[in-house]
Design an enzyme around this catalytic site. Structure first.
Site, PDB file in Angstrom:
ATOM      1  CE  LYS A 193      46.482  46.995  46.393  1.00 35.69           C
ATOM      2  NZ  LYS A 193      45.312  46.169  46.002  1.00 35.69           N
ATOM      3  CG  ASN A 194      47.352  42.891  45.041  1.00 33.16           C
ATOM      4  OD1 ASN A 194      46.593  43.630  45.662  1.00 33.16           O
ATOM      5  ND2 ASN A 194      47.582  43.022  43.751  1.00 33.16           N
ATOM      6  NE  ARG A 239      38.938  43.684  39.473  1.00 35.82           N
ATOM      7  CZ  ARG A 239      39.772  44.217  40.350  1.00 35.82           C
ATOM      8  NH1 ARG A 239      39.561  45.429  40.784  1.00 35.82           N
ATOM      9  NH2 ARG A 239      40.807  43.538  40.789  1.00 35.82           N
TER      10      ARG A 239
HETATM   11  C1  UD1 Z   1      44.288  40.841  41.157  1.00 32.63           C
HETATM   12  C2  UD1 Z   1      44.947  41.972  41.891  1.00 32.63           C
HETATM   13  C3  UD1 Z   1      44.886  43.256  41.058  1.00 32.63           C
HETATM   14  C4  UD1 Z   1      45.467  43.018  39.679  1.00 32.63           C
HETATM   15  C5  UD1 Z   1      44.812  41.809  39.015  1.00 32.63           C
HETATM   16  C6  UD1 Z   1      45.458  41.437  37.692  1.00 32.63           C
HETATM   17  C7  UD1 Z   1      44.542  41.374  44.203  1.00 32.63           C
HETATM   18  C8  UD1 Z   1      43.860  41.719  45.472  1.00 32.63           C
HETATM   19  N1  UD1 Z   1      44.268  42.169  43.151  1.00 32.63           N
HETATM   20  O1  UD1 Z   1      42.914  41.171  41.000  1.00 32.63           O
HETATM   21  O2  UD1 Z   1      45.655  44.259  41.732  1.00 32.63           O
HETATM   22  O3  UD1 Z   1      45.229  44.150  38.860  1.00 32.63           O
HETATM   23  O4  UD1 Z   1      44.917  40.656  39.881  1.00 32.63           O
HETATM   24  O5  UD1 Z   1      46.822  41.250  37.849  1.00 32.63           O
HETATM   25  O6  UD1 Z   1      45.343  40.471  44.153  1.00 32.63           O
HETATM   26  N2  UD1 Z   1      37.908  37.362  35.629  1.00 32.63           N
HETATM   27  C9  UD1 Z   1      36.785  36.700  35.176  1.00 32.63           C
HETATM   28  N3  UD1 Z   1      36.151  35.841  36.027  1.00 32.63           N
HETATM   29  C10 UD1 Z   1      36.598  35.587  37.301  1.00 32.63           C
HETATM   30  C11 UD1 Z   1      37.754  36.258  37.745  1.00 32.63           C
HETATM   31  C12 UD1 Z   1      38.388  37.150  36.887  1.00 32.63           C
HETATM   32  O7  UD1 Z   1      36.355  36.909  34.036  1.00 32.63           O
HETATM   33  O8  UD1 Z   1      35.964  34.789  38.006  1.00 32.63           O
HETATM   34  C13 UD1 Z   1      38.604  38.322  34.738  1.00 32.63           C
HETATM   35  C14 UD1 Z   1      38.571  39.757  35.297  1.00 32.63           C
HETATM   36  O9  UD1 Z   1      37.364  40.423  34.979  1.00 32.63           O
HETATM   37  C15 UD1 Z   1      39.766  40.364  34.608  1.00 32.63           C
HETATM   38  C16 UD1 Z   1      40.735  39.188  34.496  1.00 32.63           C
HETATM   39  O10 UD1 Z   1      39.970  38.005  34.696  1.00 32.63           O
HETATM   40  O11 UD1 Z   1      39.426  40.828  33.314  1.00 32.63           O
HETATM   41  C17 UD1 Z   1      41.870  39.207  35.516  1.00 32.63           C
HETATM   42  O12 UD1 Z   1      41.308  39.349  36.813  1.00 32.63           O
HETATM   43  P1  UD1 Z   1      41.968  38.684  38.105  1.00 32.63           P
HETATM   44  O13 UD1 Z   1      43.325  38.149  37.755  1.00 32.63           O
HETATM   45  O14 UD1 Z   1      40.991  37.761  38.709  1.00 32.63           O
HETATM   46  O15 UD1 Z   1      42.132  39.944  39.032  1.00 32.63           O
HETATM   47  P2  UD1 Z   1      41.859  40.038  40.589  1.00 32.63           P
HETATM   48  O16 UD1 Z   1      42.241  38.762  41.256  1.00 32.63           O
HETATM   49  O17 UD1 Z   1      40.530  40.605  40.831  1.00 32.63           O
END
Ligand code: UD1
Length: 464
Positions: A46-47, A145
């Site tokens: 999916k991702n 997020r």
């Molecule tokens: C992706 C996955 C999701 C998975 C997650 C962590 C996709 C579509 N989704 O989500 O299934 O659970 O990785 O493996 O690929 N954060 C910040 N600032 C930002 C971005 C992120 O603080 O600008 C924080 C988030 O709040 C979270 C952490 O970083 O606590 C990890 O998030 P991130 O790795 O970015 O997750 P996603 O890419 O949203």
């Protein structure tokens, strides 16, 4: 499989035909206690699908993606691309994307707000068009997020970015190309790594992303971009180097198998004390999950390079889990493993470090007889001899999978509401479970769903 074209009116599955969450009255009935047997075909990731669809915006030519799972999230991403003027056709598990003409630089709020991953289009749109306007995706059930790392990284690449009326406006300064830069991510965000990697493929000069995410889906995106002519090295390590090129070209690419779907079926085998064989899988992507299954007394055998068999133990024992960025234990498997640990002997401590609000399934598992206490971001799971079927509500995608797993092992029938979460991310889960002997039945638009989901409307004998 029949040919399908994704258009706003006839996408398959169509997100526009999905009831709004509050109107979702479908329930899943599961009669627990059956042992499962056979093999399960694992769908494409999916991702990967979501981010590669965004990545196709970088290419002014046809891109063909194979092994694309059939999911609501994929349909939603398809609708977002269509809204930008991109052409999309689906033939079985192949998605043809033609972004030669992008007629819109603004993504619609109604669509972006339903799918956080759609925010990732900001990187490729900015690189291609020099301008992108994407609504903030907002919070979601598992945490706030934010997208600050995406925004800071785009600024480092030379974009002017400001947020107004809930929309992120990004423009390329002085001309049409972003400029390579050295970017350090405060945390190895998957989405920020992907957004910035896509943006940097068409930038002038070299970009270095330090403390980058190392998830397999990041590697899949890098490989897809390379197949289109991008110059990227280091994906899969914490330093990714991208040398910008002026343009990309047509390609065909096959997505990796979904490691979270595979992990979910490994747990299905363990929790029902059944042997299941899964293919295709990339065992290396499941190292942390396999290690934890072995720690509780199950075996995972590599039957062939892309085939795994779960051989459960007679009894399972407790283990501790801490979710971490890859290659640590995935947050996307935490809820499913919690379901398994409710029936493992002894006390387990689960620590969620990635998302701040990802333990909401605890209350639902406790309704089924589990003994779990939450303290901050820790869940203390005391193993119980059995779970019992109950009406429960799914609170997010992986929580819904955890409830399905618990229900497969519980005494009696469980009814699960909130199936829009499950449908976002599992390709034909019910069919796949039925094929290995589970007793599962979906009641569409169950009038009782909102008031009392425990009322059985079908007997187990009518299920297969
Ligand atoms: C992706 C996955 C999701 C998975 C997650 C962590 C996709 C579509 N989704 O989500 O299934 O659970 O990785 O493996 O690929 N954060 C910040 N600032 C930002 C971005 C992120 O603080 O600008 C924080 C988030 O709040 C979270 C952490 O970083 O606590 C990890 O998030 P991130 O790795 O970015 O997750 P996603 O890419 O949203």
């Amino acid at each position: 499989m029949e040919d399908r074209t994704i258009t706003p009116s006839i996408s398959l599955p169509s997100s526009s035909s999905l009831p709004a969450p509050e109107e979702d009255k479908s329930v899943l009935q599961i009669w627990g206690g059956s042992s499962l047997q056979g093999q399960v075909k694992i769908s494409g990731a999916k991702n990967s699908a979501l981010v590669l669809m965004a990545g196709a915006l970088l290419c002014p030519d046809d891109c063909r993606l194979h092994n694309v799972p059939s999911l609501m999230d994929v349909a939603r991403m398809g609708e977002i691309l269509l809204s930008l003027g991109v052409k999309l056709e689906r033939h079985g598990d192949t998605l043809e994307i033609n972004a030669s003409h992008i007629g819109q630089s603004k993504a619609p709020y109604e669509l972006v707000s339903q799918l956080r991953a759609s925010f990732f289009i900001i990187g490729p749109m900015l690189a291609r068009l020099g301008v992108a306007r994407v609504p903030l995706p907002g919070g979601c059930a598992i945490g706030a997020r934010p997208v600050d790392l995406h925004v800071q990284g785009l600024r480092a690449l030379g974009a002017d970015v400001h947020i107004e009326h809930g929309t992120v406006h990004a423009y390329v300064r002085n001309g049409k190309r972003l400029k390579g830069a050295k970017i350090y991510l405060d945390c190895p965000s998957v989405g920020a790594t992907e957004t910035l990697m896509m943006a940097a493929t068409l930038a002038e000069g070299e970009t270095v992303i330090d403390n980058a995410a190392q998830e397999p889906e990041v590697i899949d995106l890098a490989n897809f971009c390379r197949a289109m002519g991008a110059r990227i090295r280091g994906a899969g390590t914490n330093t990714i180097v991208i040398s910008g090129v002026p343009s990309l070209h047509t390609t065909e690419y096959t997505l990796i198998p979904d490691r979270i779907e595979a992990g979910t079926f490994l747990v299905a085998g363990a929790i029902t004390h059944s042997e299941l064989s899964l293919y295709p899988v990339i065992p290396d992507h499941l190292t942390a999950v396999i290690a934890k299954l072995q720690a509780i007394g199950a075996q995972v055998i590599t039957e062939a390079p892309s085939r795994l068999r779960i051989v459960p133990g007679r009894y399972h024992t407790a283990t501790d889990i801490e979710t971490l960025p890859y290659p640590g234990f995935p947050t996307d498997m935490q809820a499913q493993f919690m379901a398994l640990l409710t029936l493992s002997e002894g006390d387990s401590v689960i620590t969620e470090t990635v998302f701040e609000n990802r333990l909401r399934h605890v209350a639902e598992l406790n309704r089924m007889g589990a003994d779990i206490r939450v303290k901050g971001n820790h869940a203390i799971v005391r193993g119980v001899p059995k779970l019992s079927g109950a009406p429960v509500v799914a609170t997010d995608l992986r929580a819904s999978a955890a409830l399905v797993l618990a229900a497969l092992a519980a005494d009696g029938m469980t009814t699960i509401q909130g199936l829009h979460h499950l449908d976002r991310g599992y390709d034909n889960l019910e069919l796949k479970l039925k094929q290995v002997g589970a007793r599962v039945n979906r009641i569409i638009d169950n009038p009782d769903a909102a008031s009392d989901a425990s009322t059985p409307t079908l007997s187990p004998s009518t299920l297969h």
